[in-house]
Scaffold this active site. Structure first.
Site, PDB file in Angstrom:
ATOM      1  CD1 TRP A 219       0.399   7.057  32.338  1.00 57.81           C
ATOM      2  CD2 TRP A 219       0.640   9.261  32.058  1.00 57.81           C
ATOM      3  NE1 TRP A 219      -0.721   7.662  32.850  1.00 57.81           N
ATOM      4  CE2 TRP A 219      -0.600   9.012  32.693  1.00 57.81           C
ATOM      5  CE3 TRP A 219       1.004  10.574  31.784  1.00 57.81           C
ATOM      6  CZ2 TRP A 219      -1.466  10.035  33.057  1.00 57.81           C
ATOM      7  CZ3 TRP A 219       0.141  11.595  32.138  1.00 57.81           C
ATOM      8  CH2 TRP A 219      -1.080  11.327  32.781  1.00 57.81           C
ATOM      9  CG  HIS A 220       2.907  12.766  29.311  1.00 62.64           C
ATOM     10  ND1 HIS A 220       3.777  12.342  30.295  1.00 62.64           N
ATOM     11  CD2 HIS A 220       2.299  13.874  29.809  1.00 62.64           C
ATOM     12  CE1 HIS A 220       3.695  13.150  31.332  1.00 62.64           C
ATOM     13  NE2 HIS A 220       2.804  14.090  31.073  1.00 62.64           N
ATOM     14  N   GLY A 221       1.841   9.710  25.946  1.00 63.62           N
ATOM     15  CA  GLY A 221       1.327   9.463  24.614  1.00 63.62           C
ATOM     16  C   GLY A 221       2.141   8.433  23.862  1.00 63.62           C
TER      17      GLY A 221
ATOM     18  CG  PHE B   9      -1.886  13.002  27.305  1.00 64.26           C
ATOM     19  CD1 PHE B   9      -1.557  12.709  25.998  1.00 64.26           C
ATOM     20  CD2 PHE B   9      -1.452  14.187  27.847  1.00 64.26           C
ATOM     21  CE1 PHE B   9      -0.794  13.576  25.237  1.00 64.26           C
ATOM     22  CE2 PHE B   9      -0.676  15.071  27.093  1.00 64.26           C
ATOM     23  CZ  PHE B   9      -0.365  14.753  25.803  1.00 64.26           C
TER      24      PHE B   9
END
Length: 469
Positions: free
Chosen positions: A323-325, A469
């Protein structure tokens, strides 16, 4: 429109001045227009995407609430989830899968893919507002909340500008009722909002942006390629990302309180955690609780035996990392979190939930947890897996350089400031420094913070890390 720039504070001041002169319904319309203007400031084309996504979920939620047939309700839920995650997946992970595919084709001897032409631009805040939309749809499906029957109210819940770009991720049951009823101006809450904004600016401009210089130098190799530079880089980035994101969260929460809203606390002194489980109760709380309630528990949580619990922990943190990247470094970072959480559960079992260490035991566990977190930050910060592994290998040899003395001193001052602030907050239980102290102490701290902002803010401000993000 960055939170730490003059243009944002001109925008916020104008909105607040007009806002409190209007009645409730007009306040909501003003805030929706202001939020869309705020988002459109980045790129108006992405504004159309967010409005379309908002409209789809608004319609589906009403149909979900009205529909009685379980099979039809499930289809509506699936349709919403598919739409939301397809949009998020396309814009956030297209480049990731493109790069991975091109790399595989390069290995196989195929070199004609025009990678640069195919790249997709990531819309700001899409990860955050998508998670809010998903939480809303799931909660309506589970009959935990009622579907909003007013488009302005629902659209404002999704797009309210203080949380729009980088959270905190707002729960429908917490924020939507605030949108749906009149807000009353409260001088004490307004003052608290101003103090939160000031503390957020201090964390961001004084601690985070100054630590960023050290972290950038270390991770780019300008500080050398040995263990000392790796340690400086890891610790500097630890304070950079904490000051950056907690500072943003304080700015967001403070801005919301000027408008009569209350956002959930997103950070509670995470570097004072005594375990990684404790760390995730304190770090990015709006995300960690979202992952727990909408991913970990639906996967089965701790039900079904220890093996499935470890699997669910690992899957949750791997997906949390992704999800962060869109980079394998984030996947590995999430994997480290999942493995350590599983190890803690294996060693301590349920005792960890009730353990309250004191004295040397508490501080030794805090130090160990901090080292684990800082080690994992190497993968989070590195541009590539190979870059992270190179830095870890560099921990095998140390070669002192005179410039390291000033770097360590600079880092000790900034990190010491961060620790001192967190110790005071941990002791007092306040949401900002000296919240529960006398007005004289509180205002004195505010004056001191403003003086330090003027004197010690970094000369070249850095963009908020979580904005990408």
């Amino acid at each position: 429109m960055l939170f730490d720039t003059p243009v944002y504070f001109v925008f916020l001041t104008l909105v607040v001045l007009v806002y409190w002169r209007l009645n409730w319904r007009r306040q909501n319309k003003l805030l929706l227009a202001a939020s869309y203007f705020f988002y459109g400031w980045w790129d108006w084309r992405f504004l159309l995407l967010m409005i379309a996504s908002t409209t789809i979920d608004y319609i589906i939620a009403k149909k979900l609430e009205d529909e009685q047939n379980p099979a039809t309700r499930k289809l509506l839920l699936i349709a919403s989830l598919v739409v939301n995650f397809s949009i998020l997946g396309f814009f956030k992970y297209f480049n990731f899968f493109l790069d991975s595919s091109v790399h595989i084709l390069d290995v196989l001897g195929v070199h004609f893919i025009p990678r640069g032409v195919l790249r997709i631009i990531l819309p700001p805040g899409i990860s955050f507002y998508t998670f809010q939309e998903v939480a809303y749809i799931v909660d309506v499906y589970a009959a935990k909340i009622k579907a909003s029957r007013n488009f302005v109210d629902y659209a404002l819940f999704i797009s309210l500008f203080p949380h729009l770009i980088a959270g905190p991720i707002q729960r429908p049951s917490h924020l939507l009722p605030q949108v749906q009823k009149p807000r009353v101006f409260q001088p004490a809450a307004f003052q608290d909002g101003c103090m939160l904004i000031l503390m957020g600016l201090f964390r961001k401009c004084v601690i985070a942006d100054n630590c960023a210089h050290l972290a950038n130098a270390a991770f780019s190799g300008k500080l050398g390629t040995n263990g000392w530079s790796v340690l400086i880089g890891a610790y500097a980035f630890a304070w950079e990302i904490y000051g950056d994101f907690s500072g943003y969260s304080d700015l967001a929460r403070g801005s919301a309180q000027l408008l009569g809203f209350h956002f959930m606390v997103n950070f509670r002194q995470p570097y004072l955690a005594v375990s990684l489980q404790d760390f995730w109760r304190r770090w990015h709380i709006s995300l960690s609780t979202w992952l727990r309630d909408y991913l970990y528990i639906p996967l089965g949580g701790s039900r079904g035996g220890e093996g499935k619990t470890y699997r669910n922990l690992l899957l949750t943190m791997l997906l949390g990392g992704l999800w962060h990247g869109a980079n394998w470094t984030f996947v590995i970072w999430g994997g480290i979190q999942g493995l350590v959480l599983s190890f803690e559960r294996f060693v301590f079992g349920h005792r960890e939930e009730h353990a309250e260490p004191h004295g040397w035991s508490m501080w030794s566990r805090r130090v160990i947890t901090f080292q684990i977190v800082c080690f994992s930050w190497i993968f989070f910060r590195a541009e590539s897996v190979s870059g992270a592994l190179t830095m870890i290998r560099n921990l095998g040899h140390f070669q002192w350089s005179p410039e390291y003395a000033s770097a360590w001193l600079f880092l000790a001052i900034l990190g010491g400031l961060g620790f001192a602030m967190d110790l005071q907050l941990e002791e007092s239980g306040g949401e900002y420094l000296f919240q529960n102290s006398s007005p004289t102490v509180r205002y004195g701290a505010a004056v001191a913070a403003m003086a330090m902002l003027i004197l010690f803010s970094a000369s070249d401000p850095q963009a908020f890390i979580y904005f990408r993000f």
